[in-house]
Design an enzyme around this catalytic site. Structure first.
Site, PDB file in Angstrom:
ATOM      1  N   ASP A  32       0.863  -1.185   0.000  1.00  0.00           N
ATOM      2  CA  ASP A  32       0.000   0.000   0.000  1.00  0.00           C
ATOM      3  C   ASP A  32       0.896   1.230   0.000  1.00  0.00           C
ATOM      4  OD1 ASP A  32      -3.224   0.277   1.203  1.00  0.00           O
ATOM      5  OD2 ASP A  32      -1.985   2.052   0.856  1.00  0.00           O
ATOM      6  N   GLU A  80     -15.202  -9.474  -5.562  1.00  0.00           N
ATOM      7  CA  GLU A  80     -15.264  -9.948  -4.178  1.00  0.00           C
ATOM      8  C   GLU A  80     -16.669  -9.718  -3.624  1.00  0.00           C
ATOM      9  OE1 GLU A  80     -12.802 -11.463  -2.136  1.00  0.00           O
ATOM     10  OE2 GLU A  80     -14.752 -11.690  -1.179  1.00  0.00           O
ATOM     11  N   LYS A 108     -20.841  -8.430 -10.220  1.00  0.00           N
ATOM     12  CA  LYS A 108     -20.619  -7.747  -8.931  1.00  0.00           C
ATOM     13  C   LYS A 108     -21.630  -6.604  -8.736  1.00  0.00           C
ATOM     14  CE  LYS A 108     -18.826  -5.939  -5.299  1.00  0.00           C
ATOM     15  NZ  LYS A 108     -18.431  -6.465  -4.043  1.00  0.00           N
ATOM     16  N   LEU A 119     -33.805  -8.453   3.962  1.00  0.00           N
ATOM     17  CA  LEU A 119     -35.189  -7.957   4.044  1.00  0.00           C
ATOM     18  C   LEU A 119     -35.412  -7.328   5.419  1.00  0.00           C
ATOM     19  CD1 LEU A 119     -37.331 -10.728   2.258  1.00  0.00           C
ATOM     20  CD2 LEU A 119     -36.741  -8.442   1.413  1.00  0.00           C
ATOM     21  N   CYS A 166     -20.094   0.556  -0.020  1.00  0.00           N
ATOM     22  CA  CYS A 166     -20.359  -0.236  -1.238  1.00  0.00           C
ATOM     23  C   CYS A 166     -21.713   0.034  -1.878  1.00  0.00           C
ATOM     24  CB  CYS A 166     -20.219  -1.721  -0.918  1.00  0.00           C
ATOM     25  SG  CYS A 166     -18.621  -2.126  -0.212  1.00  0.00           S
TER      26      CYS A 166
HETATM   27  C1  UGA Z   1     -21.898  -5.361   0.698  1.00  0.00           C
HETATM   28  C2  UGA Z   1     -22.317  -6.742   0.145  1.00  0.00           C
HETATM   29  O1  UGA Z   1     -23.231  -7.367   1.051  1.00  0.00           O
HETATM   30  C3  UGA Z   1     -21.103  -7.636  -0.059  1.00  0.00           C
HETATM   31  O2  UGA Z   1     -21.501  -8.864  -0.670  1.00  0.00           O
HETATM   32  C4  UGA Z   1     -20.100  -6.919  -0.970  1.00  0.00           C
HETATM   33  O3  UGA Z   1     -18.926  -7.682  -1.144  1.00  0.00           O
HETATM   34  C5  UGA Z   1     -19.728  -5.566  -0.345  1.00  0.00           C
HETATM   35  O4  UGA Z   1     -20.919  -4.779  -0.173  1.00  0.00           O
HETATM   36  C6  UGA Z   1     -18.778  -4.867  -1.268  1.00  0.00           C
HETATM   37  O5  UGA Z   1     -19.196  -4.544  -2.392  1.00  0.00           O
HETATM   38  O6  UGA Z   1     -17.590  -4.756  -0.958  1.00  0.00           O
HETATM   39  P1  UGA Z   1     -21.205  -4.407   3.129  1.00  0.00           P
HETATM   40  O7  UGA Z   1     -21.245  -3.051   2.502  1.00  0.00           O
HETATM   41  O8  UGA Z   1     -20.034  -4.782   3.949  1.00  0.00           O
HETATM   42  O9  UGA Z   1     -21.343  -5.567   1.997  1.00  0.00           O
HETATM   43  O10 UGA Z   1     -22.478  -4.511   4.079  1.00  0.00           O
HETATM   44  P2  UGA Z   1     -23.912  -5.198   4.029  1.00  0.00           P
HETATM   45  O11 UGA Z   1     -23.986  -6.211   5.098  1.00  0.00           O
HETATM   46  O12 UGA Z   1     -24.282  -5.632   2.674  1.00  0.00           O
HETATM   47  O13 UGA Z   1     -24.844  -3.947   4.457  1.00  0.00           O
HETATM   48  C7  UGA Z   1     -24.945  -2.785   3.653  1.00  0.00           C
HETATM   49  C8  UGA Z   1     -25.958  -1.830   4.230  1.00  0.00           C
HETATM   50  O14 UGA Z   1     -27.279  -2.346   4.105  1.00  0.00           O
HETATM   51  C9  UGA Z   1     -25.782  -1.532   5.721  1.00  0.00           C
HETATM   52  O15 UGA Z   1     -26.014  -0.164   5.953  1.00  0.00           O
HETATM   53  C10 UGA Z   1     -26.848  -2.371   6.392  1.00  0.00           C
HETATM   54  O16 UGA Z   1     -27.259  -1.861   7.632  1.00  0.00           O
HETATM   55  C11 UGA Z   1     -27.958  -2.298   5.347  1.00  0.00           C
HETATM   56  N1  UGA Z   1     -28.901  -3.437   5.407  1.00  0.00           N
HETATM   57  C12 UGA Z   1     -28.470  -4.691   5.167  1.00  0.00           C
HETATM   58  C13 UGA Z   1     -30.251  -3.188   5.665  1.00  0.00           C
HETATM   59  O17 UGA Z   1     -30.680  -2.033   5.870  1.00  0.00           O
HETATM   60  N2  UGA Z   1     -31.120  -4.237   5.673  1.00  0.00           N
HETATM   61  C14 UGA Z   1     -30.716  -5.521   5.448  1.00  0.00           C
HETATM   62  O18 UGA Z   1     -31.579  -6.427   5.474  1.00  0.00           O
HETATM   63  C15 UGA Z   1     -29.359  -5.763   5.183  1.00  0.00           C
END
Ligand code: UGA
Length: 435
Positions: free
Chosen positions: A30, A151, A204, A250, A260
């Site tokens: 990095d 990823e 992706k 959901l 992301c």
């Molecule tokens: C997301 C994807 O889930 C991963 O598969 C992907 O690799 C990643 O982006 C990326 O592109 O690097 P992440 O951003 O770490 O992962 O978090 P998530 O668990 O997906 O949550 C994203 C947002 O959605 C959070 O603010 C969470 O609170 C919200 N969320 C999630 C909800 O409001 N409701 C849900 O049912 C699930």
């Protein structure tokens, strides 16, 4: 294999540590000197469960090392992963400047055949351009191949996810490179989809956009639930038993955030516009998400009869979701700013993201608390902004003794409304049948 991982963000660090743990020799590179300095001392620049131990173990067993010398990391490896950030630029499309710099550095240091693997989330056409940049800048005659390998791990469960993937997606114009990179994952016993560059890149974005669509969809259902006096959690449970739908993503709340979903949904929308197609559904997804936080704040403002000035609120949670210290595009932070703008005084606590929140919110918050109970002391209402498990396990007997106003605004639906009301608190959730 000898692997270089360029970029030590969440994905880069986890990827490097997991490959090292699988027996490969990994150099994580990095250009951020401070980050590498910390990593060399065994201090993680981010909070991710299990990462610190995994890194320590593999450094100790001499399979994992860190450097700021990206060129040397390239020279010393036969596979180079590009895992640098691709943030949004002003127009909403992905800023690929870091990817281009790495591609040029790879070209400058290509001292033999190498496979360049792109893990960064990049729009359609990027891997072809990476290939072209390396070709155009090559000094010697070394050969190389490029593979797209998006990823799918989530922050907060990144190490678990890296070892428990649902599928591996690879895209390339080289069959032999596809097979070599596939061999890094065969032990996971999951489908390995081998495709072309462009399909892999789109998989992706389509996956993240689809998950964001699920969230906005359930947030719209929550609106109906509030009006129709139904419970969105029960509705989601009932939908989720259908194997074609499944229950995950959901959960209704204050909207999706993080580094992301907001950026990737927007970037996919831009990509479709660039292809002269108006992706209307995605516009709706973004619009619902933007409005969701105001829907939540409105419940709070209405409860206090339109005026938050002079009111003190405990805001529990600043991270964009649980189990992370990340506040990038955190809706919790946005809600705190809106509440502050409405005149409320804010006391805040987060188990991991408080330091990051301090840097972002500064004096917008009157008190950064030691724990949730400390945050709640003397407040007129409690706001749940991040779905941390420890918040769901709070002891209401204890809370009752320290709060001034017995009202809970559950922005993540982590409590059962009836239980909370039985304990003597007024409850407002998202889509729990109470307007
Ligand atoms: C997301 C994807 O889930 C991963 O598969 C992907 O690799 C990643 O982006 C990326 O592109 O690097 P992440 O951003 O770490 O992962 O978090 P998530 O668990 O997906 O949550 C994203 C947002 O959605 C959070 O603010 C969470 O609170 C919200 N969320 C999630 C909800 O409001 N409701 C849900 O049912 C699930």
């Amino acid at each position: 294999m000898k692997i270089a991982v360029v970029g030590t963000g969440y994905v880069g660090l986890v990827t490097g540590a997991v490959f090292a743990d699988g027996g490969h020799t990994v150099i994580c590179a990095d250009i951020n000197e401070k980050k590498i300095e910390l990593l060399k001392k065994g201090i993680m620049p981010i909070y991710e469960e299990g990462l610190s131990d995994l890194v320590a173990k593999n450094v100790c067993e001499k399979r994992l090392s860190f450097t700021t010398n990206v060129g040397k990391a390239v020279k010393d490896s036969n596979v180079v992963f590009i895992v640098v950030g691709t943030p949004s630029n002003q127009s909403g499309s992905a800023d690929l400047s870091a990817v281009w710099v790495v591609a040029k550095t790879i070209a400058d240091n290509l001292n033999g055949y190498k496979i360049i693997v792109t893990k960064s989330t990049v729009p359609v056409g990027t891997n072809e351009r990476i290939k072209q940049i390396i070709k155009d800048n090559l000094k010697g005659r070394a050969k190389f191949d490029v593979v797209s390998n998006p990823e799918f791990l989530r922050e907060g469960t990144a190490i678990f996810d890296a070892n428990n993937v649902d599928r591996v997606v690879l895209g390339s114009d080289s069959k032999s490179a596809l097979s070599k990179i596939a061999s890094l994952y065969t032990h996971l016993n999951v489908p390995i989809l081998k495709s072309d560059f462009r399909s892999a890149e789109l998989i992706k974005y389509a996956s993240n956009a689809f998950l964001a669509t699920k969230i906005s969809f359930i947030n719209e259902i929550a609106r109906i639930c509030d009006r129709a006096k139904a419970d969105v959690k029960t509705v989601a449970d009932g939908m989720g038993y259908d194997k074609r739908i499944v229950r995950s993503f959901l959960n209704s709340g204050i909207g999706y955030g993080g580094s992301c979903f907001p950026k990737d949904v927007e970037a996919l929308y831009r990509t479709s516009s660039d292809q002269e197609y108006d992706f209307r559904l995605l516009r709706g997804v973004m619009d619902v998400n933007e409005r969701q936080k105001y829907f939540y704040v409105e419940k709070i403002v209405n409860f206090f009869e339109g005026n938050l000035s002079g009111k003190t609120l405990a805001c529990l949670g600043t991270a964009f979701k649980n189990n992370t210290d990340d506040i990038r595009k955190s809706v919790a932070i946005e809600v705190i700013k809106i509440l502050r703008g409405e005149g409320a005084k804010i006391r805040v606590f987060d188990p991991a993201a408080l330091e990051n929140a301090k840097a972002e919110l500064g004096n917008d918050v009157i008190y950064y608390a030691k724990d949730a109970y400390d945050a709640i002391e003397g407040v007129d209402g409690i706001c749940i902004l991040t779905e941390w498990r420890e918040f769901a396990e709070l002891d209401f007997e204890k809370i009752r003794k320290v709060v001034k106003g017995r009202v809970l605004f559950d922005g993540r639906n982590i409590f059962d409304p009836k239980t909370v009301e039985k304990l003597g608190f007024k409850y407002f959730g998202i889509g729990r049948g109470l307007l």
